[in-house]
Design a protein around this motif. Structure first.
Motif, PDB file in Angstrom:
ATOM      1  N   LEU A  64       2.440   8.885   7.929  1.00 14.96           N
ATOM      2  CA  LEU A  64       2.719   8.502   7.539  1.00 14.96           C
ATOM      3  C   LEU A  64       1.227   7.455   6.842  1.00 14.96           C
ATOM      4  CD1 LEU A  64       5.448   9.218   7.836  1.00 14.96           C
ATOM      5  CD2 LEU A  64       6.132   6.842   6.859  1.00 14.96           C
ATOM      6  N   ARG A  65       0.989   6.445   7.766  1.00 12.92           N
ATOM      7  CA  ARG A  65      -0.786   5.992   7.260  1.00 12.92           C
ATOM      8  C   ARG A  65      -1.362   7.153   6.791  1.00 12.92           C
ATOM      9  NH1 ARG A  65       0.066   0.667   6.613  1.00 12.92           N
ATOM     10  NH2 ARG A  65       1.569  -0.668   7.794  1.00 12.92           N
ATOM     11  N   ALA A  66      -1.782   8.328   7.253  1.00 14.25           N
ATOM     12  CA  ALA A  66      -2.679   9.508   7.115  1.00 14.25           C
ATOM     13  C   ALA A  66      -2.311   9.931   5.238  1.00 14.25           C
ATOM     14  CB  ALA A  66      -2.551  10.215   8.009  1.00 14.25           C
ATOM     15  N   TRP A  67      -1.092   9.609   5.305  1.00 17.05           N
ATOM     16  CA  TRP A  67      -0.927  10.679   3.709  1.00 17.05           C
ATOM     17  C   TRP A  67      -0.990   9.055   2.983  1.00 17.05           C
ATOM     18  CZ3 TRP A  67       4.926  11.860   5.131  1.00 17.05           C
ATOM     19  CH2 TRP A  67       4.610  12.976   6.377  1.00 17.05           C
ATOM     20  N   THR A  68      -0.593   7.798   3.215  1.00 16.98           N
ATOM     21  CA  THR A  68      -1.986   6.773   2.572  1.00 16.98           C
ATOM     22  C   THR A  68      -2.497   6.735   1.984  1.00 16.98           C
ATOM     23  OG1 THR A  68      -1.485   4.672   3.491  1.00 16.98           O
ATOM     24  CG2 THR A  68       0.775   5.537   2.890  1.00 16.98           C
ATOM     25  N   TRP A  69      -4.098   7.798   3.250  1.00 21.89           N
ATOM     26  CA  TRP A  69      -5.297   6.940   2.989  1.00 21.89           C
ATOM     27  C   TRP A  69      -5.511   8.126   2.076  1.00 21.89           C
ATOM     28  CZ3 TRP A  69      -8.178  10.865   4.082  1.00 21.89           C
ATOM     29  CH2 TRP A  69      -9.834  10.850   4.056  1.00 21.89           C
ATOM     30  N   GLY A  70      -4.713   9.390   2.358  1.00 25.76           N
ATOM     31  CA  GLY A  70      -4.814  10.414   1.288  1.00 25.76           C
ATOM     32  C   GLY A  70      -4.497   9.815  -0.563  1.00 25.76           C
ATOM     33  N   ALA A  71      -3.708   9.423  -0.084  1.00 24.68           N
ATOM     34  CA  ALA A  71      -3.128   8.561  -2.086  1.00 24.68           C
ATOM     35  C   ALA A  71      -4.797   8.122  -1.940  1.00 24.68           C
ATOM     36  CB  ALA A  71      -1.553   7.888  -1.956  1.00 24.68           C
ATOM     37  N   SER A  72      -4.537   7.200  -1.561  1.00 22.06           N
ATOM     38  CA  SER A  72      -5.671   6.006  -2.287  1.00 22.06           C
ATOM     39  C   SER A  72      -7.516   6.644  -2.349  1.00 22.06           C
ATOM     40  CB  SER A  72      -6.749   5.260  -1.114  1.00 22.06           C
ATOM     41  OG  SER A  72      -5.281   4.230  -0.537  1.00 22.06           O
ATOM     42  N   ARG A  73      -7.354   8.082  -1.734  1.00 22.11           N
ATOM     43  CA  ARG A  73      -8.738   9.417  -1.839  1.00 22.11           C
ATOM     44  C   ARG A  73      -8.332   9.300  -3.446  1.00 22.11           C
ATOM     45  NH1 ARG A  73      -9.402   6.068   1.617  1.00 22.11           N
ATOM     46  NH2 ARG A  73      -9.777   4.381  -0.015  1.00 22.11           N
ATOM     47  N   ALA A  74      -7.615   9.634  -3.713  1.00 22.98           N
ATOM     48  CA  ALA A  74      -6.864  10.326  -5.176  1.00 22.98           C
ATOM     49  C   ALA A  74      -7.052   9.037  -6.343  1.00 22.98           C
ATOM     50  CB  ALA A  74      -5.799  10.379  -4.996  1.00 22.98           C
ATOM     51  N   LEU A  75      -6.801   7.940  -5.737  1.00 20.72           N
ATOM     52  CA  LEU A  75      -7.109   7.080  -6.509  1.00 20.72           C
ATOM     53  C   LEU A  75      -8.686   6.448  -7.044  1.00 20.72           C
ATOM     54  CD1 LEU A  75      -5.698   4.790  -8.547  1.00 20.72           C
ATOM     55  CD2 LEU A  75      -4.896   3.614  -6.248  1.00 20.72           C
ATOM     56  N   ASP A  76      -9.184   7.232  -5.430  1.00 23.25           N
ATOM     57  CA  ASP A  76     -10.714   6.170  -5.799  1.00 23.25           C
ATOM     58  C   ASP A  76     -11.324   7.496  -6.962  1.00 23.25           C
ATOM     59  OD1 ASP A  76     -10.402   5.063  -3.824  1.00 23.25           O
ATOM     60  OD2 ASP A  76     -11.707   6.207  -2.192  1.00 23.25           O
ATOM     61  N   TYR A  77     -10.991   8.711  -6.721  1.00 24.30           N
ATOM     62  CA  TYR A  77     -11.185   9.786  -8.033  1.00 24.30           C
ATOM     63  C   TYR A  77     -10.815   8.998  -9.291  1.00 24.30           C
ATOM     64  CZ  TYR A  77     -11.452  13.808 -10.920  1.00 24.30           C
ATOM     65  OH  TYR A  77     -11.831  14.657 -11.946  1.00 24.30           O
ATOM     66  N   PHE A  78      -9.250   9.135  -9.082  1.00 26.62           N
ATOM     67  CA  PHE A  78      -8.945   8.315 -10.698  1.00 26.62           C
ATOM     68  C   PHE A  78      -9.465   7.083 -11.027  1.00 26.62           C
ATOM     69  CE2 PHE A  78      -4.745  10.096  -9.471  1.00 26.62           C
ATOM     70  CZ  PHE A  78      -4.161  11.115 -10.164  1.00 26.62           C
ATOM     71  N   GLU A  79     -10.791   6.038 -10.929  1.00 26.22           N
ATOM     72  CA  GLU A  79     -11.294   5.542 -10.873  1.00 26.22           C
ATOM     73  C   GLU A  79     -12.618   6.032 -11.455  1.00 26.22           C
ATOM     74  OE1 GLU A  79     -11.559   2.693  -7.660  1.00 26.22           O
ATOM     75  OE2 GLU A  79      -9.999   1.959  -8.226  1.00 26.22           O
ATOM     76  N   THR A  80     -12.829   7.259 -11.206  1.00 30.63           N
ATOM     77  CA  THR A  80     -14.284   8.052 -11.789  1.00 30.63           C
ATOM     78  C   THR A  80     -13.791   8.480 -12.776  1.00 30.63           C
ATOM     79  OG1 THR A  80     -13.846  10.054 -10.619  1.00 30.63           O
ATOM     80  CG2 THR A  80     -15.197   8.196  -9.121  1.00 30.63           C
ATOM     81  N   ASP A  81     -12.776   8.880 -13.111  1.00 29.48           N
ATOM     82  CA  ASP A  81     -12.180   9.827 -14.324  1.00 29.48           C
ATOM     83  C   ASP A  81     -12.054   8.981 -15.515  1.00 29.48           C
ATOM     84  OD1 ASP A  81     -10.852  12.047 -16.024  1.00 29.48           O
ATOM     85  OD2 ASP A  81     -10.083  12.642 -14.202  1.00 29.48           O
TER      86      ASP A  81
END
Length: 135
Positions: A93-110
């Motif tokens: 579950l924590r790993a999945w939230t880490w993945g969601a954070s990385r997706a949000l990091d990408y969204f911040e560049t778009d």
């Protein structure tokens, strides 16, 4: 953003959840009153962009498998250099939230995405991961 599934071609073909293209979760799109298995109207994936919103589906198992064997693989295995994790280390579950954070990091560049207005949702175990993320 939604924690969801990706069954691929032919996988789980009889399952028609909201995560499957054209899925209905087994309910008529008009609500519960229309009976089960209805197919009367656009999916939520079609409706959301019409309202000026976007959506993304993140497949948690693409970040970390949800089983003990997978804990030497995925992001946990990568961070632990292929070794087993300690009992008090992060889990799936924590790993999945880490993945969601990385997706949000990408969204911040778009430039097409207002990253300050991104939400995360999930059901059941994915809902628990959503709470952990705190988005």
């Amino acid at each position: 953003m939604q924690f969801g599934f990706n069954f691929g071609a032919g996988g789980f073909g009889r399952f028609r959840g909201t995560n499957a293209p054209g899925g209905t979760n087994g309910f008529a799109r008009g609500g519960f009153g229309g009976g089960f298995g209805g197919n009367n109207g656009p999916t939520w994936q079609q409706q959301v962009p019409r309202q000026g919103w976007g959506y993304a589906v993140i497949t948690p198992n693409s970040v970390q498998a949800d089983n003990g064997v997978g804990l030497t693989q995925g992001i946990i295995g990568l961070m632990n250099k292929g070794q087993s994790r300690k009992v008090d280390d992060w889990g799936a579950l924590r790993a999945w939230t880490w993945g969601a954070s990385r997706a949000l990091d990408y969204f911040e560049t778009d430039k097409a995405v207002d990253a300050k207005r991104v939400g995360l949702e999930g059901h059941s175990r994915y809902g628990k991961a959503t709470i952990l993320r705190g988005v």
